[in-house]
Motif scaffolding. Structure first.
Motif, PDB file in Angstrom:
ATOM      1  N   ILE A   8       1.174  11.135 -20.384  1.00  0.00           N
ATOM      2  CA  ILE A   8       2.129  11.147 -19.268  1.00  0.00           C
ATOM      3  C   ILE A   8       1.929   9.915 -18.401  1.00  0.00           C
ATOM      4  N   GLU A   9       0.684   9.607 -18.087  1.00  0.00           N
ATOM      5  CA  GLU A   9       0.384   8.430 -17.261  1.00  0.00           C
ATOM      6  C   GLU A   9       0.885   7.150 -17.922  1.00  0.00           C
ATOM      7  N   ARG A  10       0.708   7.055 -19.229  1.00  0.00           N
ATOM      8  CA  ARG A  10       1.164   5.867 -19.948  1.00  0.00           C
ATOM      9  C   ARG A  10       2.687   5.741 -19.868  1.00  0.00           C
ATOM     10  N   ALA A  36       0.832  -1.201   0.000  1.00  0.00           N
ATOM     11  CA  ALA A  36       0.000   0.000   0.000  1.00  0.00           C
ATOM     12  C   ALA A  36       0.869   1.253   0.000  1.00  0.00           C
ATOM     13  N   GLU A  37       1.944   1.229   0.775  1.00  0.00           N
ATOM     14  CA  GLU A  37       2.854   2.377   0.810  1.00  0.00           C
ATOM     15  C   GLU A  37       3.541   2.578  -0.545  1.00  0.00           C
ATOM     16  N   LEU A  38       3.939   1.480  -1.167  1.00  0.00           N
ATOM     17  CA  LEU A  38       4.557   1.562  -2.496  1.00  0.00           C
ATOM     18  C   LEU A  38       3.585   2.168  -3.498  1.00  0.00           C
ATOM     19  N   ARG A  39       2.345   1.689  -3.482  1.00  0.00           N
ATOM     20  CA  ARG A  39       1.333   2.212  -4.395  1.00  0.00           C
ATOM     21  C   ARG A  39       1.101   3.694  -4.159  1.00  0.00           C
ATOM     22  N   THR A  40       0.998   4.087  -2.908  1.00  0.00           N
ATOM     23  CA  THR A  40       0.791   5.498  -2.572  1.00  0.00           C
ATOM     24  C   THR A  40       1.950   6.356  -3.048  1.00  0.00           C
ATOM     25  N   PHE A  65     -10.520  19.033 -12.452  1.00  0.00           N
ATOM     26  CA  PHE A  65      -9.670  17.920 -12.869  1.00  0.00           C
ATOM     27  C   PHE A  65      -9.179  17.063 -11.707  1.00  0.00           C
ATOM     28  N   TRP A  66      -8.623  17.690 -10.663  1.00  0.00           N
ATOM     29  CA  TRP A  66      -7.958  16.907  -9.619  1.00  0.00           C
ATOM     30  C   TRP A  66      -8.883  15.929  -8.902  1.00  0.00           C
ATOM     31  N   PRO A  67     -10.133  16.278  -8.620  1.00  0.00           N
ATOM     32  CA  PRO A  67     -11.018  15.252  -8.040  1.00  0.00           C
ATOM     33  C   PRO A  67     -11.240  14.069  -8.994  1.00  0.00           C
ATOM     34  N   LEU A  68     -11.338  14.353 -10.299  1.00  0.00           N
ATOM     35  CA  LEU A  68     -11.471  13.270 -11.278  1.00  0.00           C
ATOM     36  C   LEU A  68     -10.198  12.414 -11.307  1.00  0.00           C
ATOM     37  N   PHE A  69      -9.059  13.075 -11.253  1.00  0.00           N
ATOM     38  CA  PHE A  69      -7.792  12.350 -11.291  1.00  0.00           C
ATOM     39  C   PHE A  69      -7.672  11.429 -10.072  1.00  0.00           C
ATOM     40  N   GLU A  70      -8.144  11.886  -8.929  1.00  0.00           N
ATOM     41  CA  GLU A  70      -8.135  11.035  -7.730  1.00  0.00           C
ATOM     42  C   GLU A  70      -9.025   9.807  -7.927  1.00  0.00           C
ATOM     43  N   GLN A  71     -10.160   9.979  -8.600  1.00  0.00           N
ATOM     44  CA  GLN A  71     -11.028   8.839  -8.893  1.00  0.00           C
ATOM     45  C   GLN A  71     -10.338   7.867  -9.854  1.00  0.00           C
ATOM     46  N   SER A  78       1.132  12.050  -9.607  1.00  0.00           N
ATOM     47  CA  SER A  78       0.378  13.308  -9.470  1.00  0.00           C
ATOM     48  C   SER A  78       1.292  14.516  -9.598  1.00  0.00           C
ATOM     49  N   ASP A  79       2.453  14.447  -8.973  1.00  0.00           N
ATOM     50  CA  ASP A  79       3.411  15.557  -9.056  1.00  0.00           C
ATOM     51  C   ASP A  79       3.867  15.794 -10.494  1.00  0.00           C
ATOM     52  N   ILE A  80       4.150  14.716 -11.197  1.00  0.00           N
ATOM     53  CA  ILE A  80       4.607  14.850 -12.584  1.00  0.00           C
ATOM     54  C   ILE A  80       3.483  15.361 -13.473  1.00  0.00           C
ATOM     55  N   ILE A  81       2.273  14.883 -13.260  1.00  0.00           N
ATOM     56  CA  ILE A  81       1.116  15.386 -14.024  1.00  0.00           C
ATOM     57  C   ILE A  81       0.953  16.881 -13.761  1.00  0.00           C
ATOM     58  N   ALA A  82       1.037  17.292 -12.510  1.00  0.00           N
ATOM     59  CA  ALA A  82       0.874  18.715 -12.161  1.00  0.00           C
ATOM     60  C   ALA A  82       1.923  19.569 -12.868  1.00  0.00           C
ATOM     61  N   LYS A  83       3.149  19.059 -12.975  1.00  0.00           N
ATOM     62  CA  LYS A  83       4.202  19.813 -13.652  1.00  0.00           C
ATOM     63  C   LYS A  83       4.049  19.781 -15.167  1.00  0.00           C
TER      64      LYS A  83
END
Length: 148
Positions: free
Chosen positions: A128-130, A23-27, A51-57, A34-39
């Motif tokens: 980016i995610e890919r 779980a820690e690794l996944r987090t 966007f960010w609430p959708l990204f969390e989903q 998320s940091d890289i997407i934000a940048k």
């Protein structure tokens, strides 16, 4: 307490369970993503708020796949010295299933992100995610021996 009394020893911390480590690794992975997407995106306040609430989903949906892959990898590692053909096949099928499901999730979320972002920004998020996913998979693959 007297000035010369010995200080209480802190209680020994329990070793984390495999589930806690995974779980820690996944987090950690998702925080880095998320940091890289934000940048990698330029969003105005309104876009960011949507966007960010959708990204969390999106990440929560990915968690199921990530957890499944990590558990399959752990089970594979636990049995590696005594792998049967069935174990090897089960592990590879789990990887292929994960690949198919992550593709399906990305297609689905590309459409959802377009409801709050321009098509270009939505595509950029998935691109980016890919890339990040490919790098993560390469790192994991390099640490895991081939099936026997």
């Amino acid at each position: 307490m007297a000035a010369d009394a010995p200080a209480a020893k802190p209680a020994a911390s329990a070793q984390p369970t495999i589930e806690q480590v995974l779980a820690e690794l996944r987090t950690d992975l998702q925080t880095a993503h998320s940091d890289i997407i934000a940048k990698g995106l330029t969003l105005n306040a309104s876009e960011a708020a949507k966007f960010w609430p959708l990204f969390e989903q999106y990440q929560a949906e990915q968690n199921v796949l990530i957890d499944g892959q990590l558990k399959a990898t752990q089970a594979y590692a636990d049995r590696y010295s005594r792998l049967t053909d069935a174990d090897s096949l089960a592990y590879v099928n789990a990887l292929l299933d994960r690949d198919e499901k992550i593709h399906t999730i990305r297609v689905k979320w590309l459409a959802k992100f377009q409801t709050v972002l321009s098509p270009g920004n939505a595509a950029r998020v998935i691109h980016i995610e890919r890339r990040l996913g490919l790098v993560t998979q390469l790192k994991l693959a390099s640490m895991i021996p081939l099936v026997r």
